[in-house]
Design a protein around this motif. Structure first.
Motif, mmCIF file in Angstrom:
data_model
loop_
_atom_site.group_PDB
_atom_site.id
_atom_site.type_symbol
_atom_site.label_atom_id
_atom_site.label_comp_id
_atom_site.label_asym_id
_atom_site.label_seq_id
_atom_site.Cartn_x
_atom_site.Cartn_y
_atom_site.Cartn_z
ATOM 1 N N GLN A 182 38.904 14.558 109.377
ATOM 2 C CA GLN A 182 37.855 15.115 110.231
ATOM 3 C C GLN A 182 38.352 16.324 111.021
ATOM 4 O O GLN A 182 37.544 17.133 111.491
ATOM 5 N N GLN A 183 39.673 16.441 111.151
ATOM 6 C CA GLN A 183 40.266 17.612 111.805
ATOM 7 C C GLN A 183 40.512 18.755 110.822
ATOM 8 O O GLN A 183 41.072 19.786 111.189
ATOM 9 N N GLY A 184 40.101 18.557 109.564
ATOM 10 C CA GLY A 184 40.256 19.609 108.575
ATOM 11 C C GLY A 184 41.547 19.534 107.778
ATOM 12 O O GLY A 184 41.857 20.447 107.013
ATOM 13 N N VAL A 185 42.305 18.457 107.937
ATOM 14 C CA VAL A 185 43.556 18.279 107.186
ATOM 15 C C VAL A 185 43.225 17.766 105.786
ATOM 16 O O VAL A 185 42.422 16.845 105.629
ATOM 17 N N ALA A 186 43.831 18.346 104.772
ATOM 18 C CA ALA A 186 43.601 17.902 103.394
ATOM 19 C C ALA A 186 44.138 16.496 103.202
ATOM 20 O O ALA A 186 45.188 16.131 103.750
ATOM 21 N N VAL A 187 43.440 15.701 102.407
ATOM 22 C CA VAL A 187 43.841 14.305 102.219
ATOM 23 C C VAL A 187 45.234 14.205 101.595
ATOM 24 O O VAL A 187 45.970 13.242 101.832
ATOM 25 N N LYS A 234 47.757 15.763 102.436
ATOM 26 C CA LYS A 234 48.779 15.924 103.473
ATOM 27 C C LYS A 234 48.825 14.752 104.451
ATOM 28 O O LYS A 234 49.720 14.682 105.301
ATOM 29 N N VAL A 235 47.851 13.848 104.340
ATOM 30 C CA VAL A 235 47.687 12.831 105.378
ATOM 31 C C VAL A 235 48.790 11.788 105.378
ATOM 32 O O VAL A 235 49.248 11.349 106.435
ATOM 33 N N ARG A 236 49.253 11.371 104.209
ATOM 34 C CA ARG A 236 50.235 10.284 104.168
ATOM 35 C C ARG A 236 51.494 10.634 104.946
ATOM 36 O O ARG A 236 52.007 9.814 105.718
ATOM 37 N N ALA A 237 51.981 11.845 104.753
ATOM 38 C CA ALA A 237 53.201 12.257 105.458
ATOM 39 C C ALA A 237 52.979 12.254 106.964
ATOM 40 O O ALA A 237 53.850 11.825 107.733
ATOM 41 N N LEU A 238 51.807 12.701 107.393
ATOM 42 C CA LEU A 238 51.506 12.741 108.823
ATOM 43 C C LEU A 238 51.405 11.334 109.407
ATOM 44 O O LEU A 238 51.886 11.073 110.514
ATOM 45 N N ASP A 268 44.143 -2.578 107.091
ATOM 46 C CA ASP A 268 43.635 -1.535 106.192
ATOM 47 C C ASP A 268 42.470 -0.792 106.828
ATOM 48 O O ASP A 268 42.315 0.417 106.624
ATOM 49 N N VAL A 269 41.645 -1.506 107.583
ATOM 50 C CA VAL A 269 40.551 -0.849 108.305
ATOM 51 C C VAL A 269 41.125 0.189 109.256
ATOM 52 O O VAL A 269 40.655 1.339 109.309
ATOM 53 N N GLN A 270 42.144 -0.190 109.998
ATOM 54 C CA GLN A 270 42.776 0.739 110.942
ATOM 55 C C GLN A 270 43.428 1.913 110.203
ATOM 56 O O GLN A 270 43.402 3.057 110.679
ATOM 57 N N ARG A 271 44.004 1.625 109.048
ATOM 58 C CA ARG A 271 44.626 2.680 108.246
ATOM 59 C C ARG A 271 43.570 3.705 107.806
ATOM 60 O O ARG A 271 43.781 4.920 107.927
ATOM 61 N N VAL A 272 42.430 3.223 107.317
ATOM 62 C CA VAL A 272 41.360 4.123 106.882
ATOM 63 C C VAL A 272 40.828 4.924 108.065
ATOM 64 O O VAL A 272 40.566 6.130 107.948
ATOM 65 N N ARG A 280 45.816 8.178 93.923
ATOM 66 C CA ARG A 280 46.336 9.552 93.878
ATOM 67 C C ARG A 280 47.360 9.836 94.972
ATOM 68 O O ARG A 280 48.300 10.602 94.767
ATOM 69 N N TYR A 281 47.145 9.212 96.135
ATOM 70 C CA TYR A 281 47.953 9.616 97.281
ATOM 71 C C TYR A 281 48.731 8.473 97.921
ATOM 72 O O TYR A 281 49.489 8.706 98.869
ATOM 73 N N GLY A 282 48.566 7.259 97.431
ATOM 74 C CA GLY A 282 49.303 6.136 97.988
ATOM 75 C C GLY A 282 48.972 5.853 99.444
ATOM 76 O O GLY A 282 49.790 5.302 100.177
ATOM 77 N N LEU A 283 47.758 6.204 99.859
ATOM 78 C CA LEU A 283 47.381 6.029 101.261
ATOM 79 C C LEU A 283 47.056 4.576 101.598
ATOM 80 O O LEU A 283 47.123 4.178 102.757
ATOM 81 N N LEU A 284 46.684 3.801 100.606
ATOM 82 C CA LEU A 284 46.377 2.389 100.809
ATOM 83 C C LEU A 284 47.177 1.563 99.815
ATOM 84 O O LEU A 284 47.466 2.007 98.701
ATOM 85 N N LYS A 285 47.541 0.359 100.220
ATOM 86 C CA LYS A 285 48.281 -0.541 99.354
ATOM 87 C C LYS A 285 47.695 -1.944 99.510
ATOM 88 O O LYS A 285 48.246 -2.792 100.219
ATOM 89 N N PRO A 286 46.566 -2.199 98.850
ATOM 90 C CA PRO A 286 45.909 -3.499 99.023
ATOM 91 C C PRO A 286 46.668 -4.626 98.343
ATOM 92 O O PRO A 286 47.464 -4.406 97.432
ATOM 93 N N LYS A 287 46.414 -5.828 98.820
ATOM 94 C CA LYS A 287 46.868 -7.000 98.101
ATOM 95 C C LYS A 287 45.985 -7.158 96.866
ATOM 96 O O LYS A 287 44.917 -6.565 96.766
ATOM 97 N N ARG A 288 46.435 -7.984 95.931
ATOM 98 C CA ARG A 288 45.664 -8.214 94.708
ATOM 99 C C ARG A 288 45.599 -9.709 94.394
ATOM 100 O O ARG A 288 46.527 -10.456 94.693
#
Length: 309
Positions: A85-90, A92-96, A73-77, A53-61
């Motif tokens: 945890q700061q109340g930011v909607a998921v 909005k996270v990618r841009a941040l 990827d662990v660090q990304r998560v 939905r948000y393109g926050l992760l891009k795993p290998k396949r």
């Protein structure tokens, strides 16, 4: 996931993201999604939602379409978790993350208020399907502890008392029971934690706690309807677990002390949540008696319990 959906995902994978499976077998730096879930405490459903939905992760396949992750990827998560945890909607996270924005100083998202308002309206209109839909949306996109803290608890508080709250809690409880059974069937090992409540009190919290524990890969058995204190001891003897989370409310201080003494005899780490427990313990100026930790607030108690075990 259906076979057709999986085939569609594989077809959409960039060729540069496909790894030769024979190389992967020899490379210890890559691991599957279930291991990423265990390393981060975010369940696989949510991890896949963040990707799709948000393109926050891009795993290998692999060539068969199986996702593969590495320490990056662990660090990304972990970075994603710091934001939400700061109340930011998921959403909005990618841009941040891409901008390298510091966590400090960013205001919580109004999306949580919108989600709370939607749940209130659905509850006041006794719209079971709408509540279930909202539940699926939130719990697929967020870890259970965030969904409970930022969505369910504020919404319950705003509903106050009355039929709308009772209706909402009953629908959410059904969803959480189904979630617990589904997740537990995927955990092929004996339960590590017994979650129980006295006289059916805090049933909803028993299952919210189970959702939070299962997200962290901690298997559990939920028995929320013990009728008397002796039932607890028989449960602890009968169910082979490493630790126990107990909910109880409105017990008199003297009775609570007796219950805490009983829990000490279990000789296992126990977290007791309830105002009576807390008052009894603090009359003696203690927050921990033997293996028993005592909390008044449920969310604080469950969070501490998870860290403890």
């Amino acid at each position: 996931m259906s076979q057709s959906s999986q085939n569609e995902e594989v077809a959409n994978v960039d060729a540069s993201d496909v790894l030769d499976e024979s190389l992967v077998l020899d490379c210890s730096s890559y691991f599957p999604i279930r291991e990423l879930s265990l390393k981060t405490g975010v369940n696989s459903v949510t991890l896949r939602a963040w990707e799709r939905r948000y393109g926050l992760l891009k795993p290998k396949r692999t060539k068969k379409g199986h996702r593969l992750y590495d320490q990056g990827d662990v660090q990304r998560v972990e970075g994603i978790l710091r934001w939400i945890q700061q109340g930011v909607a998921v959403s909005k996270v990618r841009a941040l993350l891409d901008q390298g924005t510091a966590v400090e100083g960013v205001s919580p998202s109004s999306e949580w208020l919108d989600r709370q308002t939607s749940l209130l309206k659905a509850s006041q209109g006794f719209q079971e399907e709408k509540i279930e839909q909202l539940y699926q949306q939130v719990f697929s996109q967020y870890p259970a502890d965030i969904a409970v803290r930022d969505w369910l608890l504020p919404s319950f508080e705003k509903l106050g008392k009355g039929a709308a709250l009772v209706f909402c809690e009953s629908v959410i409880l059904s969803c959480l029971v189904a979630r617990t059974n589904n997740f537990r069937s995927q955990v092929k090992r004996s339960p590590k934690v017994l979650i129980t409540g006295l006289m059916s009190r805090r049933v909803l919290w028993c299952y919210m706690a189970a959702a939070m524990l299962l997200d962290k890969g901690i298997s559990c058995r939920v028995v929320p309807n013990a009728q008397q204190a002796d039932d607890w001891s028989h449960l602890v003897e009968g169910v082979d677990v490493q630790s126990i989370l107990v909910f109880c409310e409105n017990e008199q201080a003297s009775k609570s002390l007796d219950l805490i003494s009983q829990m000490q005899q279990w000789e296992k780490p126990v977290t007791a949540v309830g105002a009576g427990f807390w008052l009894a313990a603090h009359e003696l100026n203690i927050t921990m008696q033997g293996d028993v930790e005592v909390y008044s607030k449920a969310l604080e108690g469950v969070s501490s319990f998870i860290k403890r075990i």
